[in-house]
Every structure is written in C-alpha cells, then in structure tokens.
Design an enzyme around this catalytic site. Structure first.
Site, PDB file in Angstrom:
ATOM      1  N   PRO A  80       0.828  -1.218   0.000  1.00 49.89           N
ATOM      2  CA  PRO A  80       0.000   0.000   0.000  1.00 49.89           C
ATOM      3  C   PRO A  80       0.858   1.262   0.000  1.00 49.89           C
ATOM      4  CG  PRO A  80       0.085  -0.970   2.206  1.00 49.89           C
ATOM      5  CD  PRO A  80       0.782  -1.927   1.287  1.00 49.89           C
ATOM      6  N   GLY A  82       0.428   5.497  -0.145  1.00 54.45           N
ATOM      7  CA  GLY A  82      -0.472   6.649  -0.135  1.00 54.45           C
ATOM      8  C   GLY A  82      -0.004   7.710  -1.119  1.00 54.45           C
ATOM      9  N   GLN A 130      -5.693  -1.758   3.051  1.00 57.03           N
ATOM     10  CA  GLN A 130      -4.837  -1.383   4.193  1.00 57.03           C
ATOM     11  C   GLN A 130      -5.527  -0.298   4.990  1.00 57.03           C
ATOM     12  OE1 GLN A 130      -2.905   1.883   4.016  1.00 57.03           O
ATOM     13  NE2 GLN A 130      -2.585   1.619   6.214  1.00 57.03           N
ATOM     14  N   ARG A 167      10.659  12.877   7.849  1.00 55.07           N
ATOM     15  CA  ARG A 167      11.392  12.675   6.589  1.00 55.07           C
ATOM     16  C   ARG A 167      12.072  13.966   6.196  1.00 55.07           C
ATOM     17  NH1 ARG A 167       6.016   9.891   5.300  1.00 55.07           N
ATOM     18  NH2 ARG A 167       6.325   8.137   6.708  1.00 55.07           N
ATOM     19  N   LYS A 251       0.396  -5.027   9.896  1.00 55.83           N
ATOM     20  CA  LYS A 251       1.579  -4.599   9.115  1.00 55.83           C
ATOM     21  C   LYS A 251       2.473  -3.684   9.957  1.00 55.83           C
ATOM     22  CE  LYS A 251       2.705  -2.146   4.790  1.00 55.83           C
ATOM     23  NZ  LYS A 251       3.145  -0.801   5.154  1.00 55.83           N
ATOM     24  N   HIS A 275       8.025  -0.077   7.011  1.00 55.17           N
ATOM     25  CA  HIS A 275       7.425   1.002   6.225  1.00 55.17           C
ATOM     26  C   HIS A 275       8.424   1.517   5.182  1.00 55.17           C
ATOM     27  CE1 HIS A 275       3.533   3.266   7.039  1.00 55.17           C
ATOM     28  NE2 HIS A 275       3.995   3.948   6.012  1.00 55.17           N
ATOM     29  N   ARG A 278      10.733   4.427   6.317  1.00 59.65           N
ATOM     30  CA  ARG A 278      10.152   5.778   6.365  1.00 59.65           C
ATOM     31  C   ARG A 278       9.742   6.214   7.762  1.00 59.65           C
ATOM     32  NH1 ARG A 278       8.283   7.815   1.672  1.00 59.65           N
ATOM     33  NH2 ARG A 278       6.295   8.595   2.452  1.00 59.65           N
TER      34      ARG A 278
HETATM   35  C1  FMN Z   1       5.502   6.977  -0.681  1.00 58.12           C
HETATM   36  C2  FMN Z   1       5.105   5.869   0.228  1.00 58.12           C
HETATM   37  C3  FMN Z   1       3.848   5.890   0.802  1.00 58.12           C
HETATM   38  C4  FMN Z   1       3.451   4.858   1.637  1.00 58.12           C
HETATM   39  N1  FMN Z   1       2.182   4.856   2.125  1.00 58.12           N
HETATM   40  C5  FMN Z   1       1.775   3.845   2.912  1.00 58.12           C
HETATM   41  C6  FMN Z   1       0.441   3.777   3.355  1.00 58.12           C
HETATM   42  O1  FMN Z   1      -0.384   4.604   3.004  1.00 58.12           O
HETATM   43  N2  FMN Z   1       0.109   2.763   4.176  1.00 58.12           N
HETATM   44  C7  FMN Z   1       1.005   1.799   4.576  1.00 58.12           C
HETATM   45  O2  FMN Z   1       0.659   0.902   5.335  1.00 58.12           O
HETATM   46  N3  FMN Z   1       2.264   1.822   4.125  1.00 58.12           N
HETATM   47  C8  FMN Z   1       2.664   2.797   3.292  1.00 58.12           C
HETATM   48  N4  FMN Z   1       3.935   2.803   2.810  1.00 58.12           N
HETATM   49  C9  FMN Z   1       4.839   1.684   3.129  1.00 58.12           C
HETATM   50  C10 FMN Z   1       4.682   0.562   2.100  1.00 58.12           C
HETATM   51  O3  FMN Z   1       3.456  -0.083   2.237  1.00 58.12           O
HETATM   52  C11 FMN Z   1       5.769  -0.502   2.270  1.00 58.12           C
HETATM   53  O4  FMN Z   1       5.828  -0.916   3.596  1.00 58.12           O
HETATM   54  C12 FMN Z   1       7.133   0.009   1.816  1.00 58.12           C
HETATM   55  O5  FMN Z   1       7.025   0.792   0.661  1.00 58.12           O
HETATM   56  C13 FMN Z   1       8.039  -1.170   1.558  1.00 58.12           C
HETATM   57  O6  FMN Z   1       9.320  -0.755   1.263  1.00 58.12           O
HETATM   58  P1  FMN Z   1       9.890  -0.631  -0.234  1.00 58.12           P
HETATM   59  O7  FMN Z   1       9.282   0.586  -0.806  1.00 58.12           O
HETATM   60  O8  FMN Z   1      11.350  -0.494  -0.004  1.00 58.12           O
HETATM   61  O9  FMN Z   1       9.482  -1.870  -0.966  1.00 58.12           O
HETATM   62  C14 FMN Z   1       4.349   3.809   1.939  1.00 58.12           C
HETATM   63  C15 FMN Z   1       5.608   3.784   1.340  1.00 58.12           C
HETATM   64  C16 FMN Z   1       5.984   4.788   0.474  1.00 58.12           C
HETATM   65  C17 FMN Z   1       7.322   4.703  -0.192  1.00 58.12           C
END
Ligand code: FMN
Length: 383
Positions: A80, A82, A130, A167, A251, A275, A278
């Site tokens: 997921p 956002g 999610q 961030r 998660k 995440h 992040r």
């Molecule tokens: C720009 C961005 C927005 C994200 N938004 C959400 C979100 O809305 N909900 C959530 O559970 N995780 C969010 N995540 C985390 C991702 O679901 C996931 O855990 C993460 O991108 C995995 O790492 P990777 O990008 O290195 O594969 C976000 C990640 C990024 C990069």
C-alpha cells in the site's frame, strides 16, 4: 534510455528521477531522517547469500504461491502506498490493473489518491485493503464499512505509525497541506513538462478516501490526526479483530513477541515491515528481523515481508529466511514513474524474470519448495 534498456529496478528509479519534479520524487524515494534504515533495508538483502545447487532439472519454473486460500502467479504483491498519484498521475489505477492482469495482490492504501471503491473495481478480486486507524472512531468505522461493501476480504492494519515519520527530504522541500506552489516548486514543474502536463490533466492528487474530511484541513497536523492515532494499542487491535470478519493482517511487525501476540489474538497474518525505512532511522532491516519472528511463530500464521525489495532474488531470500509472501513498494512505483503503464509493466517483468532466473540458478524450480537449506550459512548437513 528506452524502457527495454532498463535492466533493473535501479535503472527504472533513475529514469523516474529524470522525469519527476524533485519534491514529488523525494516523497516516494525518501526515508526517515538520514535514511539509514532505508539504505540498510537494501544492503541487508544483499548480505543474504544463497548457494546454487546444480544438476537439477529446472526446465519448468513455477513461481505460483498460495496465501490466505488464494492462488497467485507470483509470491509478491503491491504494497500500500499513499498519495502515489503525486509521483505519476493515475499510478494507483495503473498498478491495481497491472496486479489483476498478472494475478498478484494489490493492496489499496487508506491514504491512496484513488478511492478504495475504484481500486477494488480495478483490482477486480485481487485487491486487499490497508487500514490506518484514525483518532476518530467514526472515521475508522466508515472506512471499514466501505471496504466491506467494496468486497475486500483481506485487510491489513498498519501498526507502525504511532507518529508520522520524520522525513528530512520532505521538510527541505517544504511539503505542506494545503499544497503550496512556491517558486521552487513551479521551477521544478517547468523542468519536467511531461509530468506537469499530465498532472494538470488529472488534477491535484489528494487522499481520496478522506477527501470530504480533509477539505477543512489547514495543517499537516490536521491530516495526521484524521489518518492515524498514537493511542492504537492491543485492545484496539482486539476490537478490530472482532469487527472484521475477513482475514486480518497486522503490518509493521518487527518484534517476535508482537508477532506472537498477533497470532494469539486471532490475526491471520503479520507483515514484517519497517514502512520502507520511512518511520524510524534506528530500526532493523526487515530481512534481519525475520528469522526470529519466523521462529517465534513456528508456522502458526503466514508471514509477509516488505521493505527494501529491489531484485527477484529478494523474494527467494525472504522465503529462505521464513517469509511466506512478499510485498514490493517502491520497486513497482519506480516503474510507473519511469514510464506510466509501460514502465509499471517493465518493473513487473524485471522482477518476475529475475525471480525465475534465481530459482533456476538455485536449482529449486518451484518457489514453494524454497527452504532455509538454500541459505549459504546453513550447515550442509541440514539439507
Ligand atoms: C511513498 C510511500 C507511501 C506509503 N504509504 C503507505 C500507506 O499509506 N500505508 C502503509 O501501510 N504503508 C505505506 N507505505 C509503506 C509501504 O506499504 C511498504 O511498507 C514500503 O514501501 C516497503 O518498502 P519498499 O518501498 O522499499 O518496498 C508507503 C511507502 C511509500 C514509499
């Protein structure tokens, strides 16, 4: 460089970087603080060595995987994300449709820039939802009821947001709510005309599931309060478990005891995730946290993993260390950024080809048969 000359996800990332204004690229590419966790996620995957076994017939490679009673063509789905339409217009729908075509799951974020209903339709049975638990119970209940009505059967609640991540790139870029067109932002847009024109055509992206609620938001703090709650605890999770009749995943799990407690509470799976680096800079990479979690759970519930996946071999590494399924976030997002629908397809193709080759080289033609005996640091006698 054409998309067909992009050999890796890293190549697609660079291509996306050249086409997208810096503030929008950084929104997706960046991580918490000095981005130590973000870097470590990727480096830690590279540290996991697998030893090939030869003289095995690998003329038929099978990447098929079952999870939560569903069969998928590959052991990964889209994580997921956002506000992804800010990265590239229509990114959400592009990826949801791609996941449907490839028969892998697509996880629709609470904070997506497209409504959960439209994403359920695009993912057409392959959609998972999610949930961010809001400080306002009526907001949370509203989302759950909508997700139910839209036909989602798998919901993952994100636990790793007791506070929003800090961030540094976003702070430097002065990202704000409502969005402000500073002279620098205007210049960045002018330097990336294709992004600017396509974005203009699609309109300013917003967090679509909360569009009405956020109309009155005047600060980032307002948005955060609507989206997440610092008081989300085990009792809140128990209530969610009672409320949601479908599969419930948690998660953002990094500690074995937390994983075990989720299983004891009747959750159907955990997502080992930080995440994508992040949230905190000081945490462990997920591939390092995984073995202890797998040992604590002892197969009681499926384990999913994300954060730092950039190569097809990473799915194999995750399986060898105890994961049942993987989510890819930025890897697929970079594809859309690099070339819209064709770019997303190229990212998927790269991951699948790399996965198939890794299985062939490893001498394990069926992904389902990957076990920890593939790990180079397992004693040979444990085969
Ligand atoms: C720009 C961005 C927005 C994200 N938004 C959400 C979100 O809305 N909900 C959530 O559970 N995780 C969010 N995540 C985390 C991702 O679901 C996931 O855990 C993460 O991108 C995995 O790492 P990777 O990008 O290195 O594969 C976000 C990640 C990024 C990069």
């Amino acid at each position: 460089m054409g998309l067909d000359r992009a050999a890796s996800i890293a190549d697609l990332r660079l291509k996306a970087k050249r086409r997208i204004p810096r503030f929008a690229f950084d929104l997706v590419d960046g991580g918490a603080e000095a981005e130590v966790n973000l870097r470590r996620n990727e480096e830690a995957f590279e540290e996991v060595l697998l030893t090939p076994r030869y003289m095995v017939d690998v003329s038929r490679i099978d990447t098929g995987t079952e999870v939560f009673g569903e069969s998928f063509a590959a052991p990964f789905g889209m994580a997921p994300i956002g506000m992804l339409n800010a990265f590239w217009p229509d990114a959400d729908l592009t990826l949801a449709r791609l996941c449907k075509r490839q028969n892998v799951p697509y996880v629709a974020s609470s904070a997506a820039s497209t409504t959960l209903e439209a994403l359920a339709e695009a993912a057409d049975g392959n959609g998972w939802f999610q949930l961010y638990v809001s400080s306002d119970d009526t907001v949370t209940e509203g989302l759950i009821a909508r997700a139910e009505a839209a036909g989602y059967e798998v919901m993952m609640v994100t636990a790793d947001v007791p506070a929003a991540g800090k961030r540094d790139r976003d702070i430097r870029n002065q990202l704000s709510v409502p969005f402000r067109f500073t002279p620098e932002v205007v210049l960045q847009c002018a330097l990336n005309p294709r992004w600017a024109l396509t974005s203009l055509k699609h309109g300013t992206p917003n967090v679509a599931n909360y569009a009405d609620l956020l109309q009155s938001a005047t600060s980032y703090a307002d948005v955060q309060k609507t989206l997440i709650t610092p008081s989300f605890d085990w009792e809140s999770l128990r209530r969610l478990r009672d409320r949601w009749k479908g599969k419930l995943l948690v998660k953002g799990i990094l500690h074995p005891q937390d994983a075990l407690r989720c299983a004891e509470m009747g959750c159907d799976g955990v997502v080992v995730s930080n995440h994508g680096g992040r949230q905190v800079a000081f945490g462990p990479p997920t591939i390092e946290a995984l073995p202890a979690i797998a040992e604590a759970l002892g197969g009681r519930i499926p384990i999913l993993l994300d954060s730092g996946v950039r190569r097809g071999a990473d799915f194999v590494r995750a399986k060898a260390r105890g994961a049942d399924f993987v989510l890819a976030g930025r890897a697929l997002a970079y594809g859309v950024g690099a070339g819209g629908r064709a770019g997303a397809e190229r990212a998927m193709e790269i991951l699948l080809l790399e996965l198939q080759r890794a299985l062939g080289q490893l001498g394990v033609p069926r992904f389902a048969d990957v076990t920890r005996s593939a790990l180079s640091d397992m004693p040979a006698s444990q085969d």
